[in-house]
Design a protein around this motif. Sequence first.
Motif, PDB file in Angstrom:
ATOM      1  N   PRO A 272       0.820  -1.217   0.000  1.00  0.00           N
ATOM      2  CA  PRO A 272       0.000   0.000   0.000  1.00  0.00           C
ATOM      3  C   PRO A 272       0.854   1.267   0.000  1.00  0.00           C
ATOM      4  O   PRO A 272       1.713   1.441   0.856  1.00  0.00           O
ATOM      5  CB  PRO A 272      -0.831  -0.114   1.277  1.00  0.00           C
ATOM      6  N   ARG A 273       0.577   2.156  -0.929  1.00  0.00           N
ATOM      7  CA  ARG A 273       1.326   3.399  -1.058  1.00  0.00           C
ATOM      8  C   ARG A 273       1.098   4.318   0.140  1.00  0.00           C
ATOM      9  O   ARG A 273       1.998   5.019   0.576  1.00  0.00           O
ATOM     10  CB  ARG A 273       0.893   4.110  -2.340  1.00  0.00           C
ATOM     11  N   GLU A 279      10.051   0.737   7.958  1.00  0.00           N
ATOM     12  CA  GLU A 279      11.298   0.689   7.192  1.00  0.00           C
ATOM     13  C   GLU A 279      11.146   1.381   5.843  1.00  0.00           C
ATOM     14  O   GLU A 279      12.074   2.036   5.361  1.00  0.00           O
ATOM     15  CB  GLU A 279      11.808  -0.749   7.030  1.00  0.00           C
ATOM     16  N   ASP A 280       9.947   1.276   5.256  1.00  0.00           N
ATOM     17  CA  ASP A 280       9.674   2.003   4.008  1.00  0.00           C
ATOM     18  C   ASP A 280       9.729   3.511   4.226  1.00  0.00           C
ATOM     19  O   ASP A 280      10.292   4.255   3.428  1.00  0.00           O
ATOM     20  CB  ASP A 280       8.271   1.635   3.492  1.00  0.00           C
ATOM     21  N   LYS A 281       9.133   3.967   5.325  1.00  0.00           N
ATOM     22  CA  LYS A 281       9.121   5.405   5.614  1.00  0.00           C
ATOM     23  C   LYS A 281      10.539   5.940   5.749  1.00  0.00           C
ATOM     24  O   LYS A 281      10.878   7.013   5.227  1.00  0.00           O
ATOM     25  CB  LYS A 281       8.349   5.675   6.909  1.00  0.00           C
ATOM     26  N   TYR A 424      -5.677   0.012  -2.891  1.00  0.00           N
ATOM     27  CA  TYR A 424      -6.376   1.295  -3.009  1.00  0.00           C
ATOM     28  C   TYR A 424      -6.889   1.749  -1.656  1.00  0.00           C
ATOM     29  O   TYR A 424      -7.500   0.985  -0.916  1.00  0.00           O
ATOM     30  CB  TYR A 424      -7.550   1.131  -3.974  1.00  0.00           C
ATOM     31  N   ARG A 425      -6.663   3.012  -1.356  1.00  0.00           N
ATOM     32  CA  ARG A 425      -7.189   3.621  -0.138  1.00  0.00           C
ATOM     33  C   ARG A 425      -8.004   4.846  -0.512  1.00  0.00           C
ATOM     34  O   ARG A 425      -7.576   5.652  -1.347  1.00  0.00           O
ATOM     35  CB  ARG A 425      -6.042   4.029   0.788  1.00  0.00           C
ATOM     36  N   MET A 426      -9.181   4.991   0.106  1.00  0.00           N
ATOM     37  CA  MET A 426     -10.018   6.154  -0.175  1.00  0.00           C
ATOM     38  C   MET A 426      -9.409   7.404   0.457  1.00  0.00           C
ATOM     39  O   MET A 426      -8.974   7.391   1.607  1.00  0.00           O
ATOM     40  CB  MET A 426     -11.430   5.919   0.350  1.00  0.00           C
ATOM     41  N   LEU A 427      -9.367   8.486  -0.328  1.00  0.00           N
ATOM     42  CA  LEU A 427      -8.882   9.792   0.110  1.00  0.00           C
ATOM     43  C   LEU A 427      -9.901  10.836  -0.325  1.00  0.00           C
ATOM     44  O   LEU A 427     -10.552  10.678  -1.363  1.00  0.00           O
ATOM     45  CB  LEU A 427      -7.525  10.119  -0.524  1.00  0.00           C
ATOM     46  N   THR A 428     -10.048  11.923   0.443  1.00  0.00           N
ATOM     47  CA  THR A 428     -10.974  12.972   0.016  1.00  0.00           C
ATOM     48  C   THR A 428     -10.535  13.575  -1.311  1.00  0.00           C
ATOM     49  O   THR A 428     -11.373  14.019  -2.102  1.00  0.00           O
ATOM     50  CB  THR A 428     -11.078  14.077   1.082  1.00  0.00           C
ATOM     51  N   SER A 429      -9.234  13.578  -1.583  1.00  0.00           N
ATOM     52  CA  SER A 429      -8.734  14.158  -2.826  1.00  0.00           C
ATOM     53  C   SER A 429      -9.127  13.348  -4.052  1.00  0.00           C
ATOM     54  O   SER A 429      -9.014  13.833  -5.181  1.00  0.00           O
ATOM     55  CB  SER A 429      -7.204  14.284  -2.776  1.00  0.00           C
ATOM     56  N   ARG A 430      -9.609  12.129  -3.861  1.00  0.00           N
ATOM     57  CA  ARG A 430     -10.011  11.302  -5.008  1.00  0.00           C
ATOM     58  C   ARG A 430     -11.352  11.766  -5.593  1.00  0.00           C
ATOM     59  O   ARG A 430     -11.698  11.394  -6.705  1.00  0.00           O
ATOM     60  CB  ARG A 430     -10.111   9.828  -4.606  1.00  0.00           C
ATOM     61  N   SER A 431     -12.102  12.552  -4.827  1.00  0.00           N
ATOM     62  CA  SER A 431     -13.409  13.003  -5.315  1.00  0.00           C
ATOM     63  C   SER A 431     -13.336  14.438  -5.812  1.00  0.00           C
ATOM     64  O   SER A 431     -12.910  15.337  -5.085  1.00  0.00           O
ATOM     65  CB  SER A 431     -14.456  12.914  -4.208  1.00  0.00           C
ATOM     66  N   GLU A 432     -13.765  14.647  -7.035  1.00  0.00           N
ATOM     67  CA  GLU A 432     -13.839  15.990  -7.600  1.00  0.00           C
ATOM     68  C   GLU A 432     -15.083  16.728  -7.121  1.00  0.00           C
ATOM     69  O   GLU A 432     -15.260  17.921  -7.394  1.00  0.00           O
ATOM     70  CB  GLU A 432     -13.793  15.937  -9.130  1.00  0.00           C
ATOM     71  N   TYR A 433     -15.949  16.031  -6.389  1.00  0.00           N
ATOM     72  CA  TYR A 433     -17.193  16.633  -5.908  1.00  0.00           C
ATOM     73  C   TYR A 433     -17.258  16.616  -4.379  1.00  0.00           C
ATOM     74  O   TYR A 433     -18.331  16.488  -3.791  1.00  0.00           O
ATOM     75  CB  TYR A 433     -18.397  15.879  -6.481  1.00  0.00           C
TER      76      TYR A 433
END
Length: 620
Positions: A272-273, A279-281, A424-433
């Motif tokens: 997941p991104r 360790e990834d961070k 996939y994770r839901m983000l508010t930025s994914r919605s244009e509305y």
Amino acid sequence: MENFDIIVIGAGHAGCEAALAGARLGLKTALFTITLDAVANMPCNPSIGGTAKGHLVREIDALGGEMGKAADKTLIQSRMLNRGKGPAVHSLRAQIDRMAYHNLMKKTIEDTEGLYLKQAEITDVLFEDDGKTVRGVRTHLGVEYGCKAVIIASGTYLNGEIHVGTTTYPSGPDSVLPARKLSDSLKAAGMTLRRFKTGTPARVHKRSIDFSKLEVQHGDDDITPFSFTDSGNIENKVDCYVSYTNAETHKVIMDNIHLSPIYSGRIHAIGPRYCPSIEDKIMRFSDKPRHQLFIEPMGLDTDEYYLQGMSSSLPVDVQLKFLRTIEGLENVEIMRNAYAIEYDCCDPNDLLPTLEFKEFHGIYGAGQFNGTSGYEEAAAQGLVAGINAALKLKGEEPMVLDRASSYIGTLVDDLCTKGVSDPYRMLTSRSEYRLLLRQDNADLRLTETGHRVGLIDDERYAAFTKKKEQIDAEIKRISAINIAPGEQLNEYLESQGTDPINNGIKLTQLIRRPQLTYKGLAFIDPERPDLPDDVCEQVELMIKYEGYIKIQLEQVAAMRKLENKKIPEDIDYSKVGSLRLEAAEKLAKIRPLSVGQASRISGVNPADINVLLVYLETIK
């Protein structure tokens, strides 16, 4: 052979919502799980909601799903995130008593008429002679069950494999057996599967934490429930805490990075991104001197604490070593070690917006099987799949939510149209509305749909209708009120940091001022009726943001115009003249149902859409 209408594979958050929806809509439904002890389990953080995820939970509730109600009854701390920002990104998040949630959801399933909960591993999906139409399933004991629809909600159990340092072994989360054979059955049928990865932090003992060194994070005084129904008395029962990594933590991890299966090459799956391991961070953000972690209780009847932000797949001794460099955790005791887990999932581009597979009749996907992460994303998809499987078997129109209706619609459209390259994770930025899709108005957007499909009963719908009428009437009343200048009013305006008035003004104009509120102006509005808080909230927001909402509604109208231009199922894109080869290949693979959906496919540009529109006119 025992027969069911719908069989759901997997009793995680997706499977529970799918099965409950199917049974509540009158279909005989079976819910299969490898162990009854993992129904609605929270193998990662015992929390529900969060940024954008809280929106999903409220939408699930507005449609008639269960997650919000169960969360309200089992939460031990509640907070509204992003209060310092605009209402579009306000999001509920609740710390949950993990075992209480499991027990409540399991009992809800057991008490649901027409729903049969069964412990068994499903090893095969059975098809009719055409090889594409589902007819049943087979368990690991060779028992066959007939059905008309199957919903696969296998979570991270499907061919699950756990990694801790140099050790790898087959397992689902929490040391539960994985589903080892179902993948072979799906591949043999022609389904494309991929390999994704996720992980979880260690759980540690309360007695080994020095809370005096930690930042305290209290819950909200005014708690907003997830459910729009009466959830009873909700109160905060615990605090959460915050600490930080430091240079010593980072050194321990870097000195042992070669033992991480992610960096040693033992893990090949995509992780997941937006939820990387510690360790990834440290590898990806080497310029940051510290990283935040949250120390959160797992429940009221346990001393386990969860270390949010510290997911890892390093060896256990290294995990203990780097945790003990963190302030407040110097003497920490690990109760459950962190691990990474690989699992099989489908390509969501192979799904219709109903979450039924395009090539397989009666098979639906939901949750992490569809390439997502998170309990909330899973539950939302389970609800969509369960509703649509039931509606199809009843011969009714499907429920397809578009991007302007909900975050659930955005989630499903992203999966089916854009696909995913990582969980996939839901983000508010994914919605244009997102100004339209606030968490506070989920009921106004979706309760009508929930009632239409049959999950919202008449009593709840009547209460919703009354609320809607009260909002409309109050906005109409306020819009007609003119306010004259006066000493009391001007003193109040100046005390709130806004300009006094010299001439008459509309009450709505005052409410639109950032410094003022609908409730705060009650003293100049003596005829105001006594209204519930949720009605007052909607009145204020709809007045304050009227101009912005109008702009977004115009954008929605343009989008829906393209959505209404349907594309024939048998269209041959190679015959669409002037269509670029890349666009033709993408369109042929995904097979969008509308021009609107086609316009959101990666690799299809506006010129391609214009070519497609012209072609569709010629074949009318």
